[in-house]
Scaffold this active site. Structure first.
Site, short mmCIF file in Angstrom:
data_model
loop_
_atom_site.label_atom_id
_atom_site.label_comp_id
_atom_site.label_asym_id
_atom_site.label_seq_id
_atom_site.Cartn_x
_atom_site.Cartn_y
_atom_site.Cartn_z
N CYS A 54 3.81 -6.77 -4.51
CA CYS A 54 3.16 -8.00 -4.95
C CYS A 54 3.68 -8.38 -6.32
CB CYS A 54 1.65 -7.79 -5.04
SG CYS A 54 0.94 -7.53 -3.41
N HIS B 277 -1.22 1.10 3.42
CA HIS B 277 -2.31 0.83 2.48
C HIS B 277 -3.67 0.51 3.09
CE1 HIS B 277 1.40 -0.46 0.10
NE2 HIS B 277 0.95 0.61 -0.50
#
Ligand code: ADP
Ligand code: SF4
Length: 686
Positions: A31, A173
């Site tokens: 990200c 995740h």
């Protein structure tokens, strides 16, 4: 310099299904706070990584459908064809340097509240979404499963049209619907998609097959999997279902990208985990598959990288943070400039950009996020505008970076600091428990400056207004930093804290200098980042009885942004620090203090021999006041201008170096990404 032949193995090409990576440096998906919200910034940031030598450069999560809407997070998006151009721009930049572009497709299911799309989220079973939103995901029926497969396939085809070389099936995740199906604790189904691992992995196997069928002839298809969730038998473990799944699908994908979850474990901060912290969890993967394996571990040392490859643990050195701190890490190894690598310090300030929905920033790399909007390149900078000299006072993060960058521009720079050691605040803070790696901010810059003939660093050189004037530099830059205050002025107490005469009040600097009161210590943390917790830890380690008081409802609450709040809280609790949350420090007395509940105002007394106030820092501004108006060129940078993070000080020093000699910006000082108005206005009305 030629590269060290010991590192040759890192530059071998590696085949991934139908494509070939030119070396073993692999920027795994990460990200960045830019994504679809700041698409030109995102694309240029990735392009620069390819230029810096990363053979594979991936996106962050890319949403495939409105039912997996991550808003307000600014990830990628491929809902329909109109989203292709953003990714196409990114892929084009990556291809310019012969690197491969990876696109991480994701449907976030139970981990997306769909705040923008307002579509009810989808999950294997009825359950609330994972964030604390009043939203529940609905159990998917077989029709929903068919639809999800269709969306993923369509997104894979769009990714290929955008130019992707690697298309991801994301199971990492615990952030994707496929990982939710795999999970024993999230998947409560009793049909063919629930129960045994075989059943729970059915959706993953179907989507993998769909993706290979759709794009597998020209694109590599990768699986990103968290092999261990660090939840014990409840979740995947490397010697349990994590291993079983890889054994089951060993040869199916073209590449295994393996890590641990959740994100806070995968991106563990250096305060709690060192280089290579994932090795033991992922080491088994290569024994189970013949396909290439990429793993991460905040690797910055080429020796460690070589031993991972030679030891048969990984085929690719995966990196998110090391590639952010130094986009040119591979190039520097290739060119025999290992000492020039700007090593990541593991502070997770980069993640705070993403968690705040703004372009990420980096403590070590001030150009991160500025590549497009400010035109800052991590390695190149315009030459000096004139043969002029610069005197910088203060060798903290701001002064050091300013001197380094001005030296790179070719200016003759004198950097003077009154301290015996370079680093300013970091000379002290790097000695706090867990923060030693942060010292890399200083070490990298003193090394670079040491290589520059025209930059001189003078320590133990206190400067006064008079000596500065006498020095006669063309430009004077004050990087004199800031000091913690002892009057209690801060967020909660804008007019200060009433203090009885004779009461012992300390600042974090006193504690860092070694002051240890002979009795219980009360720390008042109105700062909310690392300092309160770190000082508590330091005092506790030295045997002090410590109470930490904060007006917030948890300790070090801003460190949620760096994914470490829960670890800080746990560590302080384990160390036996008494924690009092939601209380202000309303009065400091001799031998005790009064605490007031922030909700009810009800007070309680706390016994203490000393109070440590972590409230605010005040700029060291005397030199500026004395010199203002008397020099042709005088500026303040970093904490001397406005105290902030170390990242902000480095950025401030860098900005000043870039802009010296340039005309001041008129209006907005960077390029903005403007929203284009759509043509279909006014709204459709029935
Ligand atoms: P920043 O984070 O903005 O770089 P720091 O507080 O880390 O600021 O560093 C400021 C540095 O400036 C310290 O090392 C301090 O010793 C130095 N300094 C402050 N005043 C003077 C001065 N008058 N002469 C020389 N050095 C100074
Ligand atoms: Fe590393 Fe900190 Fe930069 Fe993130 S912000 S890449 S953790 S140095």
């Amino acid at each position: 310099m030629p590269r060290d032949p010991r590192f040759d193995i890192l530059f071998e090409p590696v085949k991934i299904g139908p494509v070939t990576a030119r070396n073993r440096f692999y920027q795994v998906p990460h990200c960045n706070g830019m994504g679809r919200s700041f698409p030109s910034s995102m694309a240029e940031m990735r392009r620069v990584k390819a230029e810096g030598g990363w053979a594979v450069v991936c996106t962050e999560e890319v949403e495939i459908h409105p039912s997996g809407d991550h808003t307000p997070w600014a990830g990628g998006r491929l809902w329909d064809d109109r989203d292709i151009p953003v990714l196409a721009r990114m892929c084009e930049g990556i291809h310019e340097f012969g690197s491969l572009a990876g696109v991480e497709l994701n449907h976030a299911g139970q981990t997306s509240a769909n705040l923008y799309s307002r579509v009810p989220p989808l999950a294997p079973s009825d359950m609330p979404v994972t964030m604390r939103e009043p939203v529940q995901a609905r159990a998917m029926d077989l029709e929903d499963i068919r639809a999800l497969r269709h969306w993923h396939r369509a997104a894979a085809l769009r990714a290929r049209r955008a130019g992707a070389d690697i298309v991801y099936v994301y199971v990492g995740h615990q952030l994707s619907t496929m990982s939710h199906f795999l999970s024993r604790y999230r998947n409560h189904r009793t049909d063919a998609y629930g129960g045994s691992l075989e059943n729970r992995s059915r959706l993953l196997r179907e989507i993998l097959a769909d993706t290979k069928d759709a794009v597998g002839d020209t694109c590599a298809v990768a699986i990103r999997l968290a092999v261990d969730e660090l939840k014990g038998p409840l979740g995947f473990t490397s010697d349990g279902e994590g291993r079983d799944l890889i054994e089951m699908l060993a040869e199916e994908p073209d590449l295994w990208d393996v890590n641990i979850s959740d994100w806070s474990n995968d991106s563990a901060p250096s305060r709690f985990a060192g280089q290579g912290f994932q090795d033991d969890y992922v080491a088994f993967v290569k024994q189970v598959t013949s396909k290439p394996v990429v793993g991460v571990g905040r690797y910055t040392s080429p020796d460690a990288m070589v031993s991972l490859i030679k030891g048969g643990k990984l085929d690719f050195i995966g990196a998110a943070r090391p590639s952010i701190a130094d986009p040119f890490l591979p190039k520097k190894i290739e060119e025999g400039r290992v000492e020039d690598i700007r090593e990541c310090i593991g502070c997770n300030i980069c993640i705070s950009g993403d968690t705040s929905f703004v372009p990420m920033r980096c403590t070590q790399n001030p150009t991160m996020g500025e590549e497009w909007r400010s035109g800052w390149h991590p390695e190149r900078i315009a030459p000096k505008h004139a043969d002029e000299t610069v005197l910088i006072v203060g060798a903290g993060p701001a002064g050091l970076e300013c001197a380094r960058a001005l030296g790179q521009r070719g200016y003759a720079v004198t950097l003077a600091d009154k301290g015996a050691e370079a680093g300013g605040r970091l000379a002290r803070e790097r000695r706090l428990p867990g923060l030693s790696e942060w010292g890399r901010v200083v070490d990298h810059r003193t090394w670079r400056i040491g290589q520059m003939a025209d930059v001189a660093l003078y320590l133990e050189s206190p400067m006064t207004a008079e000596t500065i004037r006498d020095f006669g530099a063309d430009h004077v830059v004050l990087a004199t930093g800031a000091r913690w205050t002892a009057d209690g002025v801060g967020r909660e107490n804008p007019t200060g804290i009433p203090t009885e005469e004779g009461a012992t009040v300390l600042t974090p600097e006193d504690v860092m200098a070694g002051t240890r009161p002979g009795g219980p210590v009360l720390i008042f943390d109105d700062d909310h980042y690392y300092m309160g917790g770190a000082v508590a830890e330091a005092l506790r380690q030295d045997g002090c009885e410590v109470t930490l008081v904060t007006p917030a409802t948890e300790v070090s609450c801003w460190s949620h942004a760096t994914l470490e709040q829960h670890r800080v809280q746990a560590r302080l609790m384990e160390l036996g620090v008494r924690i009092v949350t939601a209380h202000n420090l309303s009065r400091i007395g001799r031998g005790g203090a009064e605490l007031a509940c922030i909700y009810t105002g009800r007070t309680q007394e706390a016994e203490c021999a000393a109070s440590v106030l972590v409230t605010m820092r005040r700029p060291v501004g005397d030199l500026y006041t004395e010199l203002a108006g008397s020099l042709p060129s005088l500026a303040r940078i970093g904490d001397a201008l406005a105290p902030g993070t170390i990242a902000a000080a480095v950025h401030s020093g860098h900005r000043h170096a870039r802009e010296l000699g340039a005309a001041p910006a008129d209006g907005v000082p960077f390029r903005r990404e403007l929203i284009e108005l759509t043509a279909d206005w006014p709204a459709r009305r029935d």
